[in-house]
Write an enzyme that holds these catalytic residues in place. Sequence first.
Site, PDB file in Angstrom:
ATOM      1  N   HIS A 130       8.160   4.041   4.015  1.00 16.93           N
ATOM      2  CA  HIS A 130       8.728   3.291   5.069  1.00 16.93           C
ATOM      3  C   HIS A 130      10.149   3.024   4.715  1.00 16.93           C
ATOM      4  O   HIS A 130      11.131   2.974   5.436  1.00 16.93           O
ATOM      5  CB  HIS A 130       7.987   1.960   5.348  1.00 16.93           C
ATOM      6  CG  HIS A 130       8.670   1.111   6.097  1.00 16.93           C
ATOM      7  ND1 HIS A 130       9.046   0.254   5.906  1.00 16.93           N
ATOM      8  CD2 HIS A 130       8.541   1.461   7.569  1.00 16.93           C
ATOM      9  CE1 HIS A 130       9.718  -0.833   6.739  1.00 16.93           C
ATOM     10  NE2 HIS A 130       9.442  -0.043   7.898  1.00 16.93           N
ATOM     11  N   GLU A 188      11.314  -7.970   7.155  1.00 10.11           N
ATOM     12  CA  GLU A 188      10.090  -7.410   8.312  1.00 10.11           C
ATOM     13  C   GLU A 188       8.741  -7.698   7.897  1.00 10.11           C
ATOM     14  O   GLU A 188       7.855  -7.843   8.921  1.00 10.11           O
ATOM     15  CB  GLU A 188      10.452  -6.109   8.353  1.00 10.11           C
ATOM     16  CG  GLU A 188       9.903  -5.082   9.319  1.00 10.11           C
ATOM     17  CD  GLU A 188      10.274  -3.540   9.386  1.00 10.11           C
ATOM     18  OE1 GLU A 188       9.287  -2.663   9.332  1.00 10.11           O
ATOM     19  OE2 GLU A 188      11.581  -3.169   9.130  1.00 10.11           O
ATOM     20  N   GLU A 202      12.470   6.137   5.183  1.00 11.35           N
ATOM     21  CA  GLU A 202      12.670   6.261   6.326  1.00 11.35           C
ATOM     22  C   GLU A 202      13.998   5.438   6.921  1.00 11.35           C
ATOM     23  O   GLU A 202      14.988   5.724   7.278  1.00 11.35           O
ATOM     24  CB  GLU A 202      11.560   6.029   7.180  1.00 11.35           C
ATOM     25  CG  GLU A 202      11.813   5.883   8.841  1.00 11.35           C
ATOM     26  CD  GLU A 202      11.414   4.877   9.702  1.00 11.35           C
ATOM     27  OE1 GLU A 202      12.020   4.448  10.465  1.00 11.35           O
ATOM     28  OE2 GLU A 202      10.195   4.567   9.399  1.00 11.35           O
ATOM     29  N   HIS A 203      13.897   4.197   6.413  1.00  8.73           N
ATOM     30  CA  HIS A 203      15.105   3.356   6.737  1.00  8.73           C
ATOM     31  C   HIS A 203      16.409   3.452   6.254  1.00  8.73           C
ATOM     32  O   HIS A 203      17.397   3.750   6.778  1.00  8.73           O
ATOM     33  CB  HIS A 203      14.833   1.873   6.055  1.00  8.73           C
ATOM     34  CG  HIS A 203      13.990   0.920   7.067  1.00  8.73           C
ATOM     35  ND1 HIS A 203      14.402  -0.264   7.339  1.00  8.73           N
ATOM     36  CD2 HIS A 203      12.678   1.123   7.677  1.00  8.73           C
ATOM     37  CE1 HIS A 203      13.599  -0.887   8.320  1.00  8.73           C
ATOM     38  NE2 HIS A 203      12.391  -0.167   8.733  1.00  8.73           N
TER      39      HIS A 203
END
Length: 430
Positions: A71, A146, A74-75
């Site tokens: 994840h 997040e 991806e950011h």
Amino acid sequence: MSYTKEIILSERTGDKYSLIRHSSGLDVLVWKMDGFTTTEALFGTKYGSVNNRFRTVDTGDFISVPDGIAHYLEHKLFENEDCDVFELYAKTGASANAFTSFCETAYTFSCSENYEKSLEILLSFVQKPYFTEANVEKERGIIAQEIKMSSDSPDRACFFNLLGAMYHNHPVKIDIAGTVDSIRQITPELLYKCYYTFYNLHNMALCIAGNVDEDKVIELCDKYLIPAEDKKLEVAFPEEPPEIVKRRVSAEYTVGTPLFSAGFKCPAFKGVEMVKMEVCAGILLQMLFGSMTPWYKELFEEGLINSSFSFEVFNAEEGFFTCICSGESRDPDEVFKRCLQRIEEAGNGGLERRLFEIIQKSRYGSLIRGFNNVENCAETMFENHLQGTDAFTASDILAQLRFEDICEAFTALFDASKAALSVIENHAGK
């Protein structure tokens, strides 16, 4: 560059798309849809949150990496050395996005014009990682926030608590974003290691559907794809016992009505067998708990469930398969008890052939209608290709499915001893 091409055809509907095996190592899938004005593209990799232990010809032994790194990667990939990738897409008018799931990461765009320029952007930035100590540290705070926001979600807590109640060792029980502690261990060096392992073209696919010219797509691939050596990637997962961890788990949040998720832990499957069992599980959930059943109507009239009640098949060939029912209820334990009673009844001849036939036809129609949706076609090609099947596998299986297949699948999937319940209670009322 060179390539070979295979036409993937549905004999039942006449729909078709091309599977192009490009000499760079990438598989390119193109579904030309005449008469459509939009284009949808996905460029992605078979790499998700569960892939935290792996080896290649370069690593030798298996190595482990921190949770949440897929994840995080991806950011970071949207930020290159010159500018933010979204600024480039803004000039073409395309809508861009990305997602990381348990088993995949994909970068997408949709547009009604200029798909060639948007495809150039997609192929370029996904192949050009740019990680520094400064930009990795900057992202750490964003992702940590997040994670903290997600931890405040009662629905998310209910879901992951259920996975924790079912899975002893499998990393599927860990949140896709990881934890605040795990992402502290992520460095530029680790990001590069994971990038060059999983973002190898031999582990990826480009899927594009809609108003496209296949020759133009191949031309752009020839121009922008950077040939990759096959690193013989292997992923490993810990041994997972068939039994659940705990029958019931609960947590307290501020909710108006208690939430619940009830799950049945099933054996894991792969390839075509997994698709068949996924199709069967979806039908069975509807036969057991769907709105057409007396079970649903009875619980609804008693006020035990409401319109929030839903069910899903949650699975992947990476070693997990569960059938889940979720919703709100003033008495989640009673709903769970009634679910188990319904399973017992179904096991004693309580599955109806006529209901199966109705649901089978309805679901087949939905799948076929999906072939008229550009976004669905691109996503279906992508997800099926990564698991070794094709976009028409599910519809072919569904069309040929027999009631006897459903009865056999029921025995394999719904074992009351492997059912678990997750409840979110309202702490304000305690």
